[in-house]
Motif scaffolding. Structure first.
Motif, PDB file in Angstrom:
ATOM      1  N   GLY A 131      62.263  14.054  33.658  1.00 39.26           N
ATOM      2  CA  GLY A 131      62.180  12.682  34.149  1.00 39.26           C
ATOM      3  C   GLY A 131      62.170  12.633  35.669  1.00 39.26           C
ATOM      4  N   SER A 132      61.610  11.557  36.194  1.00 41.85           N
ATOM      5  CA  SER A 132      61.606  11.361  37.650  1.00 41.85           C
ATOM      6  C   SER A 132      61.683   9.864  37.951  1.00 41.85           C
ATOM      7  CB  SER A 132      60.364  11.979  38.293  1.00 41.85           C
ATOM      8  OG  SER A 132      59.205  11.307  37.873  1.00 41.85           O
ATOM      9  N   VAL A 133      62.441   9.517  38.985  1.00 41.98           N
ATOM     10  CA  VAL A 133      62.538   8.124  39.459  1.00 41.98           C
ATOM     11  C   VAL A 133      62.409   8.133  40.979  1.00 41.98           C
ATOM     12  CG1 VAL A 133      63.944   7.280  37.551  1.00 41.98           C
ATOM     13  CG2 VAL A 133      65.053   8.223  39.584  1.00 41.98           C
TER      14      VAL A 133
ATOM     15  N   ASP B 102      76.005   2.190  24.343  1.00 39.03           N
ATOM     16  CA  ASP B 102      74.695   1.812  24.871  1.00 39.03           C
ATOM     17  C   ASP B 102      73.641   2.721  24.259  1.00 39.03           C
ATOM     18  OD1 ASP B 102      74.766   4.246  26.259  1.00 39.03           O
ATOM     19  OD2 ASP B 102      75.329   3.316  28.171  1.00 39.03           O
ATOM     20  N   LYS B 103      72.482   2.788  24.843  1.00 39.92           N
ATOM     21  CA  LYS B 103      71.346   3.516  24.281  1.00 39.92           C
ATOM     22  C   LYS B 103      70.951   4.722  25.136  1.00 39.92           C
ATOM     23  CE  LYS B 103      70.522   0.673  20.818  1.00 39.92           C
ATOM     24  NZ  LYS B 103      70.486   1.131  19.388  1.00 39.92           N
ATOM     25  N   THR B 104      71.880   5.288  25.862  1.00 45.47           N
ATOM     26  CA  THR B 104      71.600   6.407  26.740  1.00 45.47           C
ATOM     27  C   THR B 104      71.261   7.656  25.933  1.00 45.47           C
ATOM     28  OG1 THR B 104      73.067   5.539  28.440  1.00 45.47           O
ATOM     29  CG2 THR B 104      72.560   7.896  28.546  1.00 45.47           C
ATOM     30  N   ILE B 105      70.209   8.354  26.415  1.00 45.76           N
ATOM     31  CA  ILE B 105      69.879   9.647  25.804  1.00 45.76           C
ATOM     32  C   ILE B 105      70.073  10.789  26.795  1.00 45.76           C
ATOM     33  CG2 ILE B 105      68.236   8.588  24.197  1.00 45.76           C
ATOM     34  CD1 ILE B 105      66.004   9.782  25.998  1.00 45.76           C
ATOM     35  N   TYR B 106      70.230  10.433  28.139  1.00 44.53           N
ATOM     36  CA  TYR B 106      70.402  11.512  29.123  1.00 44.53           C
ATOM     37  C   TYR B 106      70.825  10.883  30.454  1.00 44.53           C
ATOM     38  CZ  TYR B 106      69.623  16.211  31.012  1.00 44.53           C
ATOM     39  OH  TYR B 106      69.791  17.457  31.553  1.00 44.53           O
ATOM     40  N   GLN B 107      71.515  11.646  31.294  1.00 44.52           N
ATOM     41  CA  GLN B 107      71.832  11.247  32.666  1.00 44.52           C
ATOM     42  C   GLN B 107      71.061  12.114  33.648  1.00 44.52           C
ATOM     43  OE1 GLN B 107      76.076  11.338  33.441  1.00 44.52           O
ATOM     44  NE2 GLN B 107      76.223   9.110  33.159  1.00 44.52           N
ATOM     45  N   LEU B 108      70.363  11.430  34.603  1.00 41.15           N
ATOM     46  CA  LEU B 108      69.673  12.162  35.662  1.00 41.15           C
ATOM     47  C   LEU B 108      70.645  12.385  36.824  1.00 41.15           C
ATOM     48  CD1 LEU B 108      66.276  10.237  35.818  1.00 41.15           C
ATOM     49  CD2 LEU B 108      66.754  12.408  34.666  1.00 41.15           C
TER      50      LEU B 108
ATOM     51  N   THR C  22      64.258  18.439  35.211  1.00 40.30           N
ATOM     52  CA  THR C  22      63.835  19.022  33.935  1.00 40.30           C
ATOM     53  C   THR C  22      65.064  19.623  33.254  1.00 40.30           C
ATOM     54  OG1 THR C  22      61.640  19.528  34.794  1.00 40.30           O
ATOM     55  CG2 THR C  22      62.352  20.719  32.808  1.00 40.30           C
ATOM     56  N   SER C  23      65.276  19.245  32.017  1.00 39.58           N
ATOM     57  CA  SER C  23      66.473  19.697  31.299  1.00 39.58           C
ATOM     58  C   SER C  23      66.412  21.209  31.075  1.00 39.58           C
ATOM     59  CB  SER C  23      66.580  18.994  29.936  1.00 39.58           C
ATOM     60  OG  SER C  23      66.639  17.600  30.114  1.00 39.58           O
ATOM     61  N   GLU C  24      67.469  21.882  31.474  1.00 40.09           N
ATOM     62  CA  GLU C  24      67.533  23.328  31.233  1.00 40.09           C
ATOM     63  C   GLU C  24      67.735  23.620  29.745  1.00 40.09           C
ATOM     64  OE1 GLU C  24      70.461  25.113  33.678  1.00 40.09           O
ATOM     65  OE2 GLU C  24      69.532  24.462  35.565  1.00 40.09           O
ATOM     66  N   GLN C  25      68.402  22.724  29.058  1.00 44.93           N
ATOM     67  CA  GLN C  25      68.624  22.867  27.615  1.00 44.93           C
ATOM     68  C   GLN C  25      68.486  21.495  26.985  1.00 44.93           C
ATOM     69  OE1 GLN C  25      72.330  24.712  26.553  1.00 44.93           O
ATOM     70  NE2 GLN C  25      71.981  24.550  24.355  1.00 44.93           N
ATOM     71  N   LYS C  26      67.777  21.432  25.893  1.00 46.98           N
ATOM     72  CA  LYS C  26      67.539  20.160  25.232  1.00 46.98           C
ATOM     73  C   LYS C  26      68.828  19.628  24.630  1.00 46.98           C
ATOM     74  CE  LYS C  26      62.708  21.193  24.170  1.00 46.98           C
ATOM     75  NZ  LYS C  26      61.683  21.352  23.089  1.00 46.98           N
ATOM     76  N   VAL C  27      69.083  18.361  24.885  1.00 44.59           N
ATOM     77  CA  VAL C  27      70.243  17.674  24.304  1.00 44.59           C
ATOM     78  C   VAL C  27      69.716  16.661  23.292  1.00 44.59           C
ATOM     79  CG1 VAL C  27      72.264  16.255  24.769  1.00 44.59           C
ATOM     80  CG2 VAL C  27      71.545  17.981  26.439  1.00 44.59           C
TER      81      VAL C  27
ATOM     82  N   ASP D  64      56.412   4.670  39.826  1.00 45.76           N
ATOM     83  CA  ASP D  64      56.427   6.094  39.477  1.00 45.76           C
ATOM     84  C   ASP D  64      57.722   6.531  38.811  1.00 45.76           C
ATOM     85  OD1 ASP D  64      53.845   6.772  40.241  1.00 45.76           O
ATOM     86  OD2 ASP D  64      54.456   7.014  42.335  1.00 45.76           O
ATOM     87  N   THR D  65      58.243   5.742  37.882  1.00 47.61           N
ATOM     88  CA  THR D  65      59.261   6.233  36.948  1.00 47.61           C
ATOM     89  C   THR D  65      58.511   6.937  35.806  1.00 47.61           C
ATOM     90  OG1 THR D  65      60.813   4.454  37.479  1.00 47.61           O
ATOM     91  CG2 THR D  65      61.116   5.594  35.363  1.00 47.61           C
ATOM     92  N   HIS D  66      58.776   8.215  35.626  1.00 47.99           N
ATOM     93  CA  HIS D  66      58.075   9.008  34.608  1.00 47.99           C
ATOM     94  C   HIS D  66      59.102   9.720  33.721  1.00 47.99           C
ATOM     95  CE1 HIS D  66      54.154   8.406  36.450  1.00 47.99           C
ATOM     96  NE2 HIS D  66      54.697   8.716  37.628  1.00 47.99           N
ATOM     97  N   LEU D  67      58.853   9.738  32.402  1.00 45.87           N
ATOM     98  CA  LEU D  67      59.728  10.430  31.440  1.00 45.87           C
ATOM     99  C   LEU D  67      58.859  11.211  30.442  1.00 45.87           C
ATOM    100  CD1 LEU D  67      62.124   7.457  30.554  1.00 45.87           C
ATOM    101  CD2 LEU D  67      62.548   9.266  32.241  1.00 45.87           C
ATOM    102  N   VAL D  68      59.382  12.345  30.002  1.00 44.69           N
ATOM    103  CA  VAL D  68      58.786  13.085  28.873  1.00 44.69           C
ATOM    104  C   VAL D  68      59.873  13.189  27.800  1.00 44.69           C
ATOM    105  CG1 VAL D  68      57.722  15.205  28.059  1.00 44.69           C
ATOM    106  CG2 VAL D  68      57.228  14.353  30.379  1.00 44.69           C
ATOM    107  N   LEU D  69      59.604  12.611  26.640  1.00 41.04           N
ATOM    108  CA  LEU D  69      60.557  12.587  25.527  1.00 41.04           C
ATOM    109  C   LEU D  69      60.013  13.405  24.349  1.00 41.04           C
ATOM    110  CD1 LEU D  69      61.300   8.732  25.520  1.00 41.04           C
ATOM    111  CD2 LEU D  69      62.451  10.509  26.855  1.00 41.04           C
ATOM    112  N   GLN D  70      60.952  13.880  23.522  1.00 33.98           N
ATOM    113  CA  GLN D  70      60.563  14.580  22.293  1.00 33.98           C
ATOM    114  C   GLN D  70      61.378  14.013  21.135  1.00 33.98           C
ATOM    115  OE1 GLN D  70      60.909  18.840  22.453  1.00 33.98           O
ATOM    116  NE2 GLN D  70      60.083  19.134  20.367  1.00 33.98           N
ATOM    117  N   ILE D  71      60.695  13.691  19.996  1.00 37.30           N
ATOM    118  CA  ILE D  71      61.359  13.212  18.785  1.00 37.30           C
ATOM    119  C   ILE D  71      60.961  14.141  17.635  1.00 37.30           C
ATOM    120  CG2 ILE D  71      61.597  11.297  17.156  1.00 37.30           C
ATOM    121  CD1 ILE D  71      60.989   9.363  19.392  1.00 37.30           C
ATOM    122  N   GLU D  72      61.962  14.707  16.966  1.00 39.64           N
ATOM    123  CA  GLU D  72      61.708  15.637  15.864  1.00 39.64           C
ATOM    124  C   GLU D  72      62.706  15.382  14.738  1.00 39.64           C
ATOM    125  OE1 GLU D  72      59.162  17.522  15.850  1.00 39.64           O
ATOM    126  OE2 GLU D  72      58.617  17.720  17.985  1.00 39.64           O
TER     127      GLU D  72
END
Length: 933
Positions: free
Chosen positions: A37-39, A857-863, A881-886, A919-927
């Motif tokens: 992610g980037s802000v 709340d609906k938080t999935i990660y902290q930058l 960039t997350s070093e390990q997926k949470v 230019d707020t950008h996120l890359v998410l993964q759903i599995e």
């Protein structure tokens, strides 16, 4: 499945949605995580903590400083909030006339800073500046023009009374530019005084102001101020804060009595109950010895200026020299570059003289027309033809913001054309600034004995030398070609220009001179001798027997035994011939040739006349040298191209056929040793101007500017303004023993501008500033040590606890984008309000616990902002960039169909982030769970 999310194209980059073209099914038991992610954060999110009771002082000059407390309690602001707080405290107040303060946030060289700016709130060189602040309800006078409304502030209060033998006569034309002091006289000598006050009073910031006639909380009204440091030559006086007047008369025009004196004085005064003066800076009062400035116009033509020396406590002479009638004077102050801690000596006075070389009246004679080029509507006494006004130099400058040049349009309220070149000129003769009111105001006008004949105008150039001065000229006529030389006045076309100057004529009791151009045409076919060979250029009136007649007549083509006849104030003519200076031969004054005629005397009857052939540059003078007028003075001019304003005199020799223009009248005081040679400099300038188009200032009515008082030694003189004292400093015009009962009409002073000097009102000015804040000159911030600990000022003076710009260019463009004081304070090195951002997906069923606000709340990660960001061009960019997926469980037992994802970037406390840019950008993964493990 991967999702790439972007805020581009959205209005809110902290809360937005991304839509999908096809519906997406999230399988049961799915999890979500952030890949990267980037802000982009606006650095206005920077915070600053201001200690309790922090104050800031705006310094507009050493004596005008305004202090306000920013916050009573310790307060933490974002930079934008702090900027808004400063602007609320300072910029929203009417604390300083014309000038304003603003604080702004900006980025310079990738550094965030606060800019502390002073700027001109209204454009300079406009009459509405002072009006909108001081007299917003005053519509002005006559045509409601700014200059006229401006001078409404000047008023002589005739209800105030004096003892010690002083009288306070009413002034003429109070509240407008024609204001005239007209003192009474007596054979034994009458003391007179004219004080000033403002009517109506005005209000700024809740404070009521007048002109400080009593010791009250408005006594700073007469604080004067200059822009440049002593001893540097000035560029501008402050556009509002100077006194100004024109000297109209020598106190004694006959006896050269140095003991008869007219004064302009600034000093302490007290008026009991607003009615009776019990103390004033005039002879007989206690405050007489405490005058800060005394300008003494003496009967021998000498101006002495005394200034109070602070070291000796006594008045001392700072200037002595001659003055000319019509001179204008401005009194202001220069800032002292080495002021002591004593506030009263922080400024010293300056006196500037604008010398018009004795020129008090100028009538060019050119024409401005309307409705086409010389159309049929051009008739006498109609509004369709506008004649260039005569300039009465006694009423020329009663407005601020001009550069003392008659050809500057700052002098005119409504421009009037000088001629074909469309340059401007000043006032209507005798009536100050006015619009074109010729139909209602008959001050200075053409007359033709009531026949209403169409005006014949010559729009030609007769020679290459004086062309600038003689364009578009009307033709004066004196007879009806069908009935030549009738005895009845109404049957002749007698054309004149009638002047009305104060008392309807120009006074010749002083040392006088006049000049005019003429071009005679031949009408001998209808006018018989001797009248055909005699023409009148200038007419006037006697004061000794109140009759009218010619002032000067010429004899043409050597037909008569004389060439020129000059009439004295008893109506007696003095005839003589003219001699060519080069050849010694008698002059033949011909038709169809341009001549300049100049008369000049010594004020007691000795006179001479000079005639100049402009085209051939030949000079002619009176045969036998100077002559003597029997009555001791010239007849008083009042008409051009005719003998009388009533137009009843006959025969034709009392009028003119041809052109007469460029009539100028000069007057000087008499002094010991006065001779006709007094006028040599003026005569030379006129000859060069008309024959060779010389550039002497008097040719265009511009003055010679001189500083009469400008002391270079620091702290020698007292400062005229008071700051925290008990004395009011008020202006007075007064005289000791006015005896010349015949010297009436001009008055003693005119063109008076005693405008209030209000910068900071008394009750809001910081009168207890530290000594180091008063010294030196310039504008800026003082007493900012406490504030400097929170934000770092670039030009901070630690020894004096201030940031001052000492030499400033005068800013002529109004508005905050052109500040004249610009002090930066760097803030990019202070704390940031947010150290992390929470990434929330608000339309999915997962839940996270926020320990900061103790809720879900609906938080999935902290930058982690601080460890993964960089600053560039005023923004902070966080890329992670997350070093390990949470993986966060979505808690969905069944399928979830979605067509969008709703995103919110939040602060630690769960509130939406502020100041995020594009230019707020996120890359998410759903599995599903099975695909992860």
């Amino acid at each position: 499945m991967l999702f790439t999310i972007s805020s581009n194209g959205e209005t809110d980059h902290a809360k937005f949605s991304n839509y999908f073209n096809d519906s997406i099914i999230i399988k049961p038991n799915s999890f979500i995580c952030l890949i990267s992610g980037s802000v982009v954060e606006d650095l206005n999110n920077t915070i600053v903590t201001i200690p309790a009771n922090t104050s800031m002082t705006l310094r507009f000059d050493p004596l005008n400083q305004f202090t306000a407390v920013i916050n009573v309690l310790e307060t933490t602001y974002s930079i934008r909030e702090f900027k808004d707080r400063l602007n609320t405290v300072f910029a929203g107040l009417q604390i300083h006339i014309k000038n304003a303060f603003i604080c702004r946030v900006r980025t310079v060289d990738d550094k965030l800073e606060l800019a502390f700016n002073f700027y001109n709130k209204l454009s300079t060189d406009r009459g509405d500046t002072i009006l909108s602040w001081i007299l917003p309800t005053n519509p002005g006078q006559l045509a409601y023009e700014p200059q006229q409304a401006l001078n409404y502030c000047t008023l002589s209060n005739s209800t105030l009374t004096f003892d010690h033998g002083y009288v306070n006569p009413p002034t003429t034309n109070a509240h407008n530019n024609c204001m005239l002091i007209q003192w009474t006289s007596s054979p034994g000598g009458q003391n007179n005084a004219t004080p000033f006050e403002a009517q109506p009073n005005y209000v700024i910031g809740g404070g009521t102001f007048g002109l400080g006639m009593v010791r009250a909380a408005n006594r700073e009204s007469f604080q004067l101020y200059g822009d440049a440091p002593n001893p540097t030559q000035f560029t501008y006086l402050d556009r509002i804060n100077h006194h100004q007047f024109t000297i109209n008369q020598c106190p004694d025009t006959v006896a050269s009595d140095a003991g008869e004196v007219h004064h302009f004085t600034i000093g302490p005064s007290n008026c009991a109950n607003g009615v009776l003066f019990d103390d004033a800076p005039m002879n007989g009062y206690f405050s007489y010895q405490h005058r800060k400035l005394d300008m003494k116009f003496k009967g021998d033509g000498i101006l002495d200026i005394d200034v109070l020396n602070k070291n000796t406590g006594a008045l001392e002479q700072a200037h002595t020299g001659r003055f000319a009638i019509g001179n204008m004077y401005r009194i202001g102050l220069f800032q002292n570059t080495n002021a002591t801690a004593t506030v009263e000596t922080a400024y010293m006075p300056i006196v500037i003289q604008y010398d018009y070389q004795g020129q008090v009246y100028w009538w060019p004679g050119s024409v401005q027309n309307t409705g086409g080029t010389y159309g049929t509507a051009l008739t006498w006494n109609t509004k369709n033809t506008k004649y260039n006004p005569g300039i009465n130099f006694m009423y020329k400058n009663a407005a601020r913001d001009h550069n003392a040049s008659i050809l500057s349009n700052d002098y005119v309220s409504t421009p009037t054309n000088l001629g074909a070149d469309n340059t401007y000129m000043g006032c209507w003769g005798g009536n100050g600034f006015q619009n074109d009111t010729r139909g209602n105001n008959l001050v200075g006008r053409f007359r033709d004995n009531g026949l209403n004949e169409a005006i014949q105008v010559i729009n030609g150039v007769y020679n290459n030398n004086a062309a600038y001065y003689i364009q578009q000229l009307p033709v004066f006529k004196r007879v009806d070609t069908t009935t030549p030389e009738p005895n009845t006045p109404n049957s002749s076309k007698k054309n004149i220009y009638a002047m009305t100057i104060n008392n309807t004529m120009l006074q010749t009791k002083g040392v006088s001179c006049f000049s005019c151009l003429f071009f005679a045409m031949n009408d001998s076919a209808v006018v018989t001798l001797p009248n055909s060979a005699i023409m009148t250029e200038v007419g006037g009136r006697n004061t000794l027997n109140i009759t009218q007649g010619a002032v000067v007549q010429i004899g043409l083509t050597q037909t008569l035994a004389y060439d020129i006849e000059v009439f004295d104030d008893a109506g007696t003519g003095h005839q003589f011939t003219l001699t060519d200076i080069a050849s010694g031969a008698r002059v033949n004054i011909g038709y169809n040739t341009w001549y300049q005629l100049c008369y000049f005397d010594n004020g007691s009857g000795t006179f001479n006349v000079e005639l100049v052939d402009i085209v051939n540059e030949n000079r002619f003078t009176r045969t036998g040298g100077v002559g003597v007028l029997g009555s001791g003075r010239l007849r008083n001019p009042m008409t051009i191209a005719g003998s009388d304003s009533t137009m009843t005199l006959n025969p034709a020799s009392d009028y003119f056929f041809g052109h007469v223009c460029q009539f100028r009248f000069f007057q000087q005081p008499r002094y010991a040793g006065t001779t006709v040679a007094t006028w040599d400099e003026v005569r030379t300038a006129l000859v060069n101007g008309y024959s060779r188009f010389g550039t002497d200032p008097l040719m265009v009515g511009a003055p010679v500017e001189t500083q009469l008082v400008n002391e270079t030694a620091s702290d020698k003189y007292y400062c005229m303004p008071d700051v925290n004292t008990t004395e009011t400093n008020s202006p007075f015009f007064w005289c000791e023993g006015f005896k010349d009962a015949n010297a009436q009409g001009y008055g003693q002073f005119s063109d008076i501008l005693m405008i209030q000097n209000v910068k900071l009102q008394y009750n809001t000015r910081d009168r207890l500033v530290q000594d180091t804040a008063i010294t030196d000159y310039g504008v800026g911030l003082t007493g900012i040590e406490q504030l400097h600990t929170a934000i770092a000022f670039e030009d901070y003076d630690a020894g004096n606890e201030r940031a001052i710009e000492e030499v400033l260019d005068f800013q002529t463009v109004a508005g905050p984008d052109t500040p004249y004081f610009d002090e930066p304070a760097e803030v990019s090195n202070v704390a940031l309000e947010d150290e992390v951002f929470n990434v929330e997906i608000t339309n999915l069923p997962h839940r996270s616990l926020n320990g900061k606000n103790h809720s879900y709340d609906k938080t999935i990660y902290q930058l982690p902002v601080e460890t993964t960001s960089k600053e560039i061009q005023g923004v902070k960019i966080t890329e992670h960039t997350s070093e390990q997926k949470v993986w966060i469980p979505l808690n969905n037992a069944g399928d979830i169909p979605i067509s969008k994802l709703d995103i919110q970037i939040s602060k630690e406390d769960g509130t939406k982030a502020d100041n995020l840019q594009e230019d707020t950008h996120l890359v998410l993964q759903i599995e599903q769970r099975g695909d992860i493990i």
